[in-house]
Scaffold this motif. Structure first.
Motif, short mmCIF file in Angstrom:
data_model
loop_
_atom_site.label_atom_id
_atom_site.label_comp_id
_atom_site.label_asym_id
_atom_site.label_seq_id
_atom_site.Cartn_x
_atom_site.Cartn_y
_atom_site.Cartn_z
N ASP A 166 0.82 -1.22 0.00
CA ASP A 166 0.00 0.00 0.00
C ASP A 166 0.86 1.26 0.00
O ASP A 166 0.41 2.32 -0.47
CB ASP A 166 -0.92 0.01 1.23
CG ASP A 166 -2.15 -0.87 1.03
OD1 ASP A 166 -2.41 -1.29 -0.10
OD2 ASP A 166 -2.84 -1.13 2.04
N ARG A 167 2.06 1.15 0.51
CA ARG A 167 2.95 2.32 0.60
C ARG A 167 3.89 2.42 -0.59
O ARG A 167 4.84 3.20 -0.58
CB ARG A 167 3.71 2.27 1.93
CG ARG A 167 2.78 2.60 3.11
CD ARG A 167 3.21 1.97 4.40
NE ARG A 167 2.30 2.36 5.49
CZ ARG A 167 1.13 1.75 5.75
NH1 ARG A 167 0.72 0.74 4.99
NH2 ARG A 167 0.36 2.15 6.74
N MET A 168 3.60 1.60 -1.62
CA MET A 168 4.32 1.68 -2.90
C MET A 168 3.44 2.28 -4.00
O MET A 168 3.92 2.62 -5.07
CB MET A 168 4.74 0.27 -3.37
CG MET A 168 5.55 -0.51 -2.39
SD MET A 168 7.24 0.06 -2.28
CE MET A 168 7.83 -1.09 -1.04
N ARG A 169 2.15 2.38 -3.73
CA ARG A 169 1.20 2.79 -4.76
C ARG A 169 1.35 4.27 -5.11
O ARG A 169 1.76 5.09 -4.27
CB ARG A 169 -0.23 2.52 -4.29
CG ARG A 169 -0.50 1.07 -3.95
CD ARG A 169 -1.95 0.88 -3.51
NE ARG A 169 -2.20 -0.47 -3.03
CZ ARG A 169 -2.43 -1.52 -3.80
NH1 ARG A 169 -2.46 -1.35 -5.12
NH2 ARG A 169 -2.65 -2.72 -3.29
N ASP A 170 0.96 4.60 -6.34
CA ASP A 170 0.95 6.00 -6.76
C ASP A 170 -0.18 6.76 -6.07
O ASP A 170 -0.02 7.91 -5.67
CB ASP A 170 0.78 6.11 -8.28
CG ASP A 170 1.97 5.55 -9.03
OD1 ASP A 170 3.09 5.63 -8.49
OD2 ASP A 170 1.78 5.01 -10.14
N GLU A 171 -1.33 6.08 -5.93
CA GLU A 171 -2.49 6.69 -5.29
C GLU A 171 -3.02 5.73 -4.23
O GLU A 171 -3.03 4.52 -4.43
CB GLU A 171 -3.59 6.98 -6.32
CG GLU A 171 -3.19 7.97 -7.41
CD GLU A 171 -3.02 9.38 -6.86
OE1 GLU A 171 -3.61 9.67 -5.80
OE2 GLU A 171 -2.31 10.17 -7.51
N PRO A 172 -3.48 6.25 -3.09
CA PRO A 172 -4.00 5.37 -2.04
C PRO A 172 -5.33 4.74 -2.44
O PRO A 172 -6.12 5.34 -3.17
CB PRO A 172 -4.18 6.32 -0.85
CG PRO A 172 -4.35 7.67 -1.46
CD PRO A 172 -3.50 7.67 -2.69
N LEU A 173 -5.55 3.51 -1.97
CA LEU A 173 -6.82 2.85 -2.19
C LEU A 173 -7.84 3.37 -1.19
O LEU A 173 -7.49 3.88 -0.13
CB LEU A 173 -6.66 1.33 -2.02
CG LEU A 173 -5.75 0.61 -3.02
CD1 LEU A 173 -5.68 -0.87 -2.68
CD2 LEU A 173 -6.26 0.80 -4.44
N SER A 174 -9.10 3.21 -1.53
CA SER A 174 -10.17 3.64 -0.65
C SER A 174 -10.11 2.87 0.67
O SER A 174 -9.91 1.66 0.70
CB SER A 174 -11.53 3.42 -1.33
OG SER A 174 -12.58 3.77 -0.47
N ASN A 175 -10.27 3.61 1.77
CA ASN A 175 -10.28 3.02 3.12
C ASN A 175 -8.96 2.35 3.49
O ASN A 175 -8.93 1.47 4.33
CB ASN A 175 -11.43 2.02 3.27
CG ASN A 175 -12.79 2.65 3.07
OD1 ASN A 175 -13.01 3.78 3.54
ND2 ASN A 175 -13.68 1.95 2.39
N ARG A 176 -7.88 2.75 2.83
CA ARG A 176 -6.55 2.23 3.18
C ARG A 176 -5.66 3.42 3.54
O ARG A 176 -6.07 4.57 3.49
CB ARG A 176 -5.96 1.44 2.02
CG ARG A 176 -6.82 0.27 1.58
CD ARG A 176 -6.66 -0.95 2.48
NE ARG A 176 -5.53 -1.75 2.06
CZ ARG A 176 -5.61 -2.72 1.14
NH1 ARG A 176 -6.77 -3.00 0.56
NH2 ARG A 176 -4.54 -3.43 0.81
N THR A 177 -4.42 3.15 3.87
CA THR A 177 -3.51 4.21 4.29
C THR A 177 -3.38 5.32 3.24
O THR A 177 -3.44 5.07 2.04
CB THR A 177 -2.11 3.63 4.57
OG1 THR A 177 -1.24 4.69 5.00
CG2 THR A 177 -1.51 2.98 3.34
N LYS A 178 -3.19 6.54 3.72
CA LYS A 178 -2.99 7.68 2.83
C LYS A 178 -1.51 7.87 2.52
O LYS A 178 -1.15 8.76 1.73
CB LYS A 178 -3.54 8.95 3.48
CG LYS A 178 -5.02 8.88 3.86
CD LYS A 178 -5.90 8.61 2.65
CE LYS A 178 -7.37 8.57 3.05
NZ LYS A 178 -8.24 8.22 1.90
N ALA A 179 -0.65 7.04 3.12
CA ALA A 179 0.80 7.20 2.95
C ALA A 179 1.30 6.51 1.69
O ALA A 179 2.32 5.82 1.70
CB ALA A 179 1.53 6.67 4.18
N ALA A 180 0.57 6.68 0.58
CA ALA A 180 0.97 6.05 -0.68
C ALA A 180 2.34 6.59 -1.11
O ALA A 180 2.60 7.78 -1.02
CB ALA A 180 -0.07 6.33 -1.76
N GLY A 181 3.19 5.69 -1.56
CA GLY A 181 4.51 6.08 -2.05
C GLY A 181 5.54 6.34 -0.97
O GLY A 181 6.70 6.62 -1.27
#
Length: 270
Positions: A166-181
């Motif tokens: 989840d912390r590698m994504r370009d954009e956060p998934l719904s209801n998941r961490t906002k700390a994308a990337g």
């Protein structure tokens, strides 16, 4: 799965189904094997071997990024345990405190938790032992090193992997961490298994011979004659290999506190 591009997952499913039908066929529960003649090459295609491992600069960067990644503290400690012990994420997720003797600095992984169904002992470096001691202050009241939220069992086997992904994504998934990337490093995305490869690679760079590294990884010797006749377990050599790795990690992670320390780099071999 193939149509939506999940070829690796398709190969994993094919392997599970093939094992299931072999089991059923041996017991005459089915008349024929519906997957007979099929191979992974015909399903998802030949899979490219992963080569990703973290460089020493990335390891230092990872420590600096962790505070902003908003991970569970148990997951942060798990990252350092995985890289310093070269264990698999599933082995750590299923670990019990009863498996560890922190006074002796040993972690006994039972056959049921290892990929090759063989018992494995990890000789903890001072660095790895310190991570487990910190983890015990958080979860020592449980039987499990990483308990599930309900406290009834160990954490989900996919939990750590999902948190990191989840912390590698370009954009956060719904209801998941906002700390994308937050944990995306200069070499690109990485997985918990890449931490195992990183530890093994560092051992090699520290002068540990391949046979000892293979023992530390709990890999089965491919040469049948060597498997049969060479029974020496190289315990002292394994202990030294983990010590070297732990000392190197401790030095790398201490650099930001000691600005006058210059970390020597290993020469790249051809």
């Amino acid at each position: 799965m193939v149509e939506r591009g999940a070829r690796v997952m398709a190969n994993h499913l094919f392997g599970d189904l093939r094992q299931f039908f072999n089991f059923a066929l041996a017991r005459e529960w089915v008349d024929a094997h519906p997957l007979a003649g099929l191979t992974k090459e015909k399903i998802g295609g030949r899979q490219k071997e992963r080569e990703r491992y973290l460089s020493e600069d990335e390891i230092i960067d990872l420590k600096q990024r962790l505070p902003s990644a908003n991970l569970l503290h148990t997951t942060e400690l798990s990252i350092w345990i995985m890289i310093s012990t070269c264990c698999r994420v599933g082995e750590l997720s299923q670990a019990r405190w009863a498996d560890l003797d922190l006074d002796k600095g040993e972690w006994s992984i039972p056959a049921g938790n290892s990929k090759n169904a063989k018992d494995h002992t990890i000789y903890l470096s001072g660095f790895a032992r310190a991570q487990f001691l910190a983890l015990k202050t958080l979860t020592g009241d449980s039987d499990w090193c990483l308990p599930a939220r309900d406290g009834l069992g160990h954490v989900c086997l996919k939990s750590i992997t999902k948190q990191i992904k989840d912390r590698m994504r370009d954009e956060p998934l719904s209801n998941r961490t906002k700390a994308a990337g937050a944990l995306l490093l200069s070499g690109g995305a990485w997985t918990p298994h890449d931490l195992r490869r990183t530890g093994a690679t560092m051992m090699g760079e520290l002068g540990v011979i391949g046979e000892v590294i293979e023992r530390c990884l709990n890999h089965v010797e491919q040469n049948k004659l060597k498997r049969i006749y060479q029974r020496h377990e190289l315990k002292a050599e394994q202990r030294d290999a983990w010590r070297r790795l732990g000392d190197r990690l401790a030095l790398l992670l201490a650099t930001e506190e000691q600005e006058n320390v210059i970390i020597g780099r290993f020469a790249k071999t051809a």
